[in-house]
Design an enzyme around this catalytic site. Structure first.
Site, PDB file in Angstrom:
ATOM      1  N   HIS A  16      94.697  24.367  10.025  1.00  0.00           N
ATOM      2  CA  HIS A  16      93.576  24.082  10.953  1.00  0.00           C
ATOM      3  C   HIS A  16      94.045  22.536  10.963  1.00  0.00           C
ATOM      4  O   HIS A  16      94.783  21.933  10.250  1.00  0.00           O
ATOM      5  CB  HIS A  16      92.259  24.290  10.432  1.00  0.00           C
ATOM      6  CG  HIS A  16      91.890  23.348   9.208  1.00  0.00           C
ATOM      7  ND1 HIS A  16      91.974  24.192   8.006  1.00  0.00           N
ATOM      8  CD2 HIS A  16      91.832  22.194   8.610  1.00  0.00           C
ATOM      9  CE1 HIS A  16      91.692  23.632   6.806  1.00  0.00           C
ATOM     10  NE2 HIS A  16      91.564  22.252   7.454  1.00  0.00           N
TER      11      HIS A  16
HETATM   12  C1  T46 Z   1      91.163  20.997   4.444  1.00  0.00           C
HETATM   13  C2  T46 Z   1      91.840  21.451   3.376  1.00  0.00           C
HETATM   14  C3  T46 Z   1      92.856  20.774   2.541  1.00  0.00           C
HETATM   15  C4  T46 Z   1      82.132  24.241   3.112  1.00  0.00           C
HETATM   16  O1  T46 Z   1      80.969  24.899   3.438  1.00  0.00           O
HETATM   17  N1  T46 Z   1      81.931  22.985   2.860  1.00  0.00           N
HETATM   18  C5  T46 Z   1      83.090  22.132   2.544  1.00  0.00           C
HETATM   19  O2  T46 Z   1      83.024  20.788   2.231  1.00  0.00           O
HETATM   20  C6  T46 Z   1      84.362  22.778   2.788  1.00  0.00           C
HETATM   21  C7  T46 Z   1      85.736  22.045   2.739  1.00  0.00           C
HETATM   22  C8  T46 Z   1      84.502  24.236   3.020  1.00  0.00           C
HETATM   23  N2  T46 Z   1      83.231  24.865   3.560  1.00  0.00           N
HETATM   24  C9  T46 Z   1      83.394  26.295   3.632  1.00  0.00           C
HETATM   25  C10 T46 Z   1      84.001  26.570   5.204  1.00  0.00           C
HETATM   26  C11 T46 Z   1      84.319  27.947   4.850  1.00  0.00           C
HETATM   27  O3  T46 Z   1      83.665  28.971   5.099  1.00  0.00           O
HETATM   28  O4  T46 Z   1      84.233  26.841   2.688  1.00  0.00           O
HETATM   29  C12 T46 Z   1      84.916  27.766   3.541  1.00  0.00           C
HETATM   30  C13 T46 Z   1      86.543  27.650   3.322  1.00  0.00           C
HETATM   31  O5  T46 Z   1      86.906  26.809   3.925  1.00  0.00           O
HETATM   32  P1  T46 Z   1      88.420  26.585   4.531  1.00  0.00           P
HETATM   33  O6  T46 Z   1      88.714  27.954   5.106  1.00  0.00           O
HETATM   34  O7  T46 Z   1      88.224  25.643   5.787  1.00  0.00           O
HETATM   35  O8  T46 Z   1      89.136  26.118   3.343  1.00  0.00           O
HETATM   36  P2  T46 Z   1      90.722  25.630   3.377  1.00  0.00           P
HETATM   37  O9  T46 Z   1      91.301  25.703   1.927  1.00  0.00           O
HETATM   38  O10 T46 Z   1      91.625  26.333   4.422  1.00  0.00           O
HETATM   39  O11 T46 Z   1      90.817  24.154   3.785  1.00  0.00           O
HETATM   40  C14 T46 Z   1      90.223  23.182   3.226  1.00  0.00           C
HETATM   41  C15 T46 Z   1      89.141  22.309   4.035  1.00  0.00           C
HETATM   42  O12 T46 Z   1      88.250  22.865   4.607  1.00  0.00           O
HETATM   43  C16 T46 Z   1      90.031  21.398   5.126  1.00  0.00           C
HETATM   44  O13 T46 Z   1      89.097  20.685   5.585  1.00  0.00           O
HETATM   45  O14 T46 Z   1      91.711  20.146   5.105  1.00  0.00           O
HETATM   46  O15 T46 Z   1      90.880  22.436   2.550  1.00  0.00           O
END
Ligand code: T46
Length: 136
Positions: free
Chosen positions: A49
Site C-alpha cells: 500500500h
Molecule cells: C505501514 C506498514 C509498515 C489499525 O487499526 N491501527 C493501526 O495503527 C494500524 C497500523 C493498523 N490497523 C489495522 C488495519 C488493518 O485492519 O490493522 C490491520 C492490519 O493493518 P495492515 O494490513 O495495514 O498492516 P501492514 O503490516 O500491511 O501495514 C502496516 C501499516 O498499516 C502501514 O501503514 O506502512 O505497516
C-alpha cells in the site's frame, strides 16, 4: 529519493546497547502513533500500500526485514538488519515489506493517527494518483 535510511543514535556499553531517536529533533516530523508487527511467519509479505499523507520511520529491533519502496517509476530495496537502522518513508510511496527471519519485529513511528482513508491499497489506484500529480 524514495526513502531515507538513517543511522539511529546508539549508546553502547558493557551492559548493552540503547538506540534512540526523538520526533522533530532526529527526524523531520513528530510522532503521534507507534505500532509494531510481530509473530509474522518467515518469508511473509505485508504492506502493499501507499499513504496519501503520512510520514513514518520503520526500524527492526529484532530479526531482519526487507522493505521495497516504489514511487510508480522506480523502486529501491532496503534491508533492516540492525536495530540502529531507521528507514523514513514519506507520502506517495508504495511499500512491500518482507519478514526475512523468524520472530522479526517491525516497529513504526507514524506522523499521524490511524486513518484507513489515508491508505491506497490497490496498485492501479496508486498509479492513478501518481499520474494525477497528487504528490507534486
Ligand atoms: C505501514 C506498514 C509498515 C489499525 O487499526 N491501527 C493501526 O495503527 C494500524 C497500523 C493498523 N490497523 C489495522 C488495519 C488493518 O485492519 O490493522 C490491520 C492490519 O493493518 P495492515 O494490513 O495495514 O498492516 P501492514 O503490516 O500491511 O501495514 C502496516 C501499516 O498499516 C502501514 O501503514 O506502512 O505497516
Amino acid at each position: 529519493m524514495l526513502a531515507e535510511l538513517i543511522e539511529l543514535k546508539t549508546n553502547k556499553s558493557e551492559s548493552g546497547s540503547l538506540t534512540f531517536f526523538e520526533g522533530t529533533r532526529d527526524i523531520d516530523f513528530d510522532i503521534k502513533r507507534i505500532y509494531f508487527t510481530y509473530d509474522v511467519p518467515k518469508g511473509q509479505k505485508r504492506g502493499a500500500h501507499a499513504h496519501k499523507n503520512l510520514s513514518q520511520i520503520l526500524f527492526c529491533p529484532h530479526g531482519q526485514i526487507t522493505v521495497v519502496v516504489n514511487d510508480g517509476f522506480n523502486s529501491q530495496t532496503f534491508v533492516l538488519d540492525n536495530p540502529s537502522k531507521g528507514l523514513i518513508i514519506k507520502s506517495g510511496i508504495w511499500r512491500d515489506i518482507y519478514f526475512d527471519k523468524e520472530n522479526s519485529v517491525l516497529c513504526v513511528g507514524a506522523s499521524n493517527y490511524y486513518d484507513e482513508d489515508d491508505y491506497i491499497r490497490n496498485y492501479d489506484e496508486f498509479i492513478k494518483y501518481v499520474e494525477s500529480g497528487y504528490w507534486k
